[in-house]
Design a protein around this motif. Structure first.
Motif, PDB file in Angstrom:
ATOM      1  N   ALA A  47       0.833  -1.211   0.000  1.00 50.12           N
ATOM      2  CA  ALA A  47       0.000   0.000   0.000  1.00 50.12           C
ATOM      3  C   ALA A  47       0.864   1.256   0.000  1.00 50.12           C
ATOM      4  O   ALA A  47       0.593   2.222  -0.728  1.00 50.12           O
ATOM      5  CB  ALA A  47      -0.931  -0.006   1.214  1.00 50.12           C
ATOM      6  N   LYS A  48       1.927   1.241   0.799  1.00 47.77           N
ATOM      7  CA  LYS A  48       2.826   2.391   0.875  1.00 47.77           C
ATOM      8  C   LYS A  48       3.526   2.600  -0.468  1.00 47.77           C
ATOM      9  O   LYS A  48       3.661   3.731  -0.945  1.00 47.77           O
ATOM     10  CB  LYS A  48       3.848   2.167   1.984  1.00 47.77           C
ATOM     11  CG  LYS A  48       4.592   3.415   2.378  1.00 47.77           C
ATOM     12  CD  LYS A  48       5.546   3.137   3.528  1.00 47.77           C
ATOM     13  CE  LYS A  48       4.758   3.042   4.816  1.00 47.77           C
ATOM     14  NZ  LYS A  48       5.638   3.071   6.009  1.00 47.77           N
ATOM     15  N   ALA A  62       8.942  15.274  -6.111  1.00 53.37           N
ATOM     16  CA  ALA A  62       9.780  15.248  -7.313  1.00 53.37           C
ATOM     17  C   ALA A  62      10.720  14.048  -7.356  1.00 53.37           C
ATOM     18  O   ALA A  62      10.998  13.524  -8.434  1.00 53.37           O
ATOM     19  CB  ALA A  62      10.584  16.541  -7.408  1.00 53.37           C
ATOM     20  N   THR A  63      11.210  13.619  -6.196  1.00 54.99           N
ATOM     21  CA  THR A  63      12.207  12.545  -6.183  1.00 54.99           C
ATOM     22  C   THR A  63      11.944  11.561  -5.043  1.00 54.99           C
ATOM     23  O   THR A  63      11.183  11.850  -4.119  1.00 54.99           O
ATOM     24  CB  THR A  63      13.633  13.111  -5.993  1.00 54.99           C
ATOM     25  OG1 THR A  63      13.711  13.708  -4.698  1.00 54.99           O
ATOM     26  CG2 THR A  63      13.984  14.135  -7.060  1.00 54.99           C
ATOM     27  N   MET A  64      12.648  10.432  -5.108  1.00 52.03           N
ATOM     28  CA  MET A  64      12.566   9.465  -4.013  1.00 52.03           C
ATOM     29  C   MET A  64      13.182  10.044  -2.745  1.00 52.03           C
ATOM     30  O   MET A  64      12.780   9.692  -1.641  1.00 52.03           O
ATOM     31  CB  MET A  64      13.251   8.157  -4.413  1.00 52.03           C
ATOM     32  CG  MET A  64      12.478   7.375  -5.459  1.00 52.03           C
ATOM     33  SD  MET A  64      13.095   5.712  -5.744  1.00 52.03           S
ATOM     34  CE  MET A  64      14.671   6.037  -6.485  1.00 52.03           C
ATOM     35  N   SER A  65      14.128  10.944  -2.894  1.00 55.65           N
ATOM     36  CA  SER A  65      14.725  11.599  -1.719  1.00 55.65           C
ATOM     37  C   SER A  65      13.690  12.439  -0.985  1.00 55.65           C
ATOM     38  O   SER A  65      13.712  12.516   0.244  1.00 55.65           O
ATOM     39  CB  SER A  65      15.908  12.471  -2.138  1.00 55.65           C
ATOM     40  OG  SER A  65      16.950  11.668  -2.648  1.00 55.65           O
ATOM     41  N   ASP A  66      12.774  13.061  -1.726  1.00 60.94           N
ATOM     42  CA  ASP A  66      11.693  13.833  -1.096  1.00 60.94           C
ATOM     43  C   ASP A  66      10.797  12.912  -0.265  1.00 60.94           C
ATOM     44  O   ASP A  66      10.395  13.265   0.850  1.00 60.94           O
ATOM     45  CB  ASP A  66      10.853  14.557  -2.150  1.00 60.94           C
ATOM     46  CG  ASP A  66      11.625  15.632  -2.894  1.00 60.94           C
ATOM     47  OD1 ASP A  66      12.680  16.082  -2.389  1.00 60.94           O
ATOM     48  OD2 ASP A  66      11.181  16.006  -4.001  1.00 60.94           O
ATOM     49  N   VAL A  78      13.441   3.584   0.158  1.00 54.90           N
ATOM     50  CA  VAL A  78      12.305   3.986  -0.677  1.00 54.90           C
ATOM     51  C   VAL A  78      12.416   3.322  -2.043  1.00 54.90           C
ATOM     52  O   VAL A  78      11.439   2.773  -2.560  1.00 54.90           O
ATOM     53  CB  VAL A  78      12.221   5.529  -0.823  1.00 54.90           C
ATOM     54  CG1 VAL A  78      11.166   5.922  -1.854  1.00 54.90           C
ATOM     55  CG2 VAL A  78      11.927   6.178   0.514  1.00 54.90           C
ATOM     56  N   GLY A  79      13.607   3.327  -2.625  1.00 57.40           N
ATOM     57  CA  GLY A  79      13.808   2.700  -3.930  1.00 57.40           C
ATOM     58  C   GLY A  79      13.510   1.214  -3.913  1.00 57.40           C
ATOM     59  O   GLY A  79      12.883   0.683  -4.830  1.00 57.40           O
ATOM     60  N   ARG A  80      13.940   0.549  -2.833  1.00 57.45           N
ATOM     61  CA  ARG A  80      13.711  -0.896  -2.715  1.00 57.45           C
ATOM     62  C   ARG A  80      12.226  -1.198  -2.546  1.00 57.45           C
ATOM     63  O   ARG A  80      11.677  -2.078  -3.198  1.00 57.45           O
ATOM     64  CB  ARG A  80      14.522  -1.422  -1.533  1.00 57.45           C
ATOM     65  CG  ARG A  80      14.650  -2.895  -1.458  1.00 57.45           C
ATOM     66  CD  ARG A  80      15.680  -3.369  -0.437  1.00 57.45           C
ATOM     67  NE  ARG A  80      15.524  -2.795   0.890  1.00 57.45           N
ATOM     68  CZ  ARG A  80      16.382  -1.937   1.454  1.00 57.45           C
ATOM     69  NH1 ARG A  80      17.457  -1.552   0.796  1.00 57.45           N
ATOM     70  NH2 ARG A  80      16.180  -1.461   2.665  1.00 57.45           N
ATOM     71  N   MET A  81      11.557  -0.449  -1.677  1.00 61.18           N
ATOM     72  CA  MET A  81      10.145  -0.710  -1.399  1.00 61.18           C
ATOM     73  C   MET A  81       9.241  -0.246  -2.537  1.00 61.18           C
ATOM     74  O   MET A  81       8.181  -0.813  -2.772  1.00 61.18           O
ATOM     75  CB  MET A  81       9.716  -0.041  -0.093  1.00 61.18           C
ATOM     76  CG  MET A  81      10.325  -0.658   1.148  1.00 61.18           C
ATOM     77  SD  MET A  81       9.824  -2.378   1.398  1.00 61.18           S
ATOM     78  CE  MET A  81      11.303  -3.254   0.954  1.00 61.18           C
TER      79      MET A  81
END
Length: 133
Positions: A47-48, A62-66, A78-81
């Motif tokens: 879900a996340k 804008a980015t996965m860092s955000d 975040v990238g893995r999930m």
């Protein structure tokens, strides 16, 4: 005249099961929400991942860092999930609708998302499809 006891004893049958390689105390099935054997952490992670995917696609972030900064996690996490949002439709159907428990951990489920769709179900439900439970 009888005196009521001052101590109340409540007995709740609990079971210890392994989830993702760790022992976990689980309540009786009639007290816990029905997940059909699928670990609630896996459902929450999927879900996340879909929520993060929608935020990226809509331009809300804008980015996965955000996302990582807002969630208080690392960008690699975040990238893995986020890969969970790209699982094959057949795998998502088994997890979310049929509630078939995967034979892998959340981390391995994310790794399976890198496989071609035709191979994902075999990697995620390997033992279930071979009749081993």
């Amino acid at each position: 005249m009888s005196v009521a006891p001052t101590t109340i004893r409540v007995i709740i049958p609990l079971a210890i099961r392994k989830r993702n390689g760790r022992p976990k105390i689980v309540p009786p099935s009639d007290m816990a929400p029905e997940t059909g054997g699928v670990d609630p952490h896996i459902l929450k992670a999927i879900a996340k991942a879909w929520s993060w995917r929608r935020k990226l696609e809509s331009g809300a972030v804008a980015t996965m860092s955000d996302i990582a900064e807002a969630e208080g996690v690392t960008p690699p996490y975040v990238g893995r999930m986020l890969k969970l949002a790209y699982l094959a439709p057949a795998v998502l159907e088994k997890l979310l609708i049929a509630r078939i428990a995967p034979t892998v951990s959340v981390k391995d489920l994310a790794l399976a998302a890198d496989l071609p769709w035709a191979e994902q179900a075999r990697a995620v439900f390997a033992d279930k499809e071979n009749g081993i439970d």
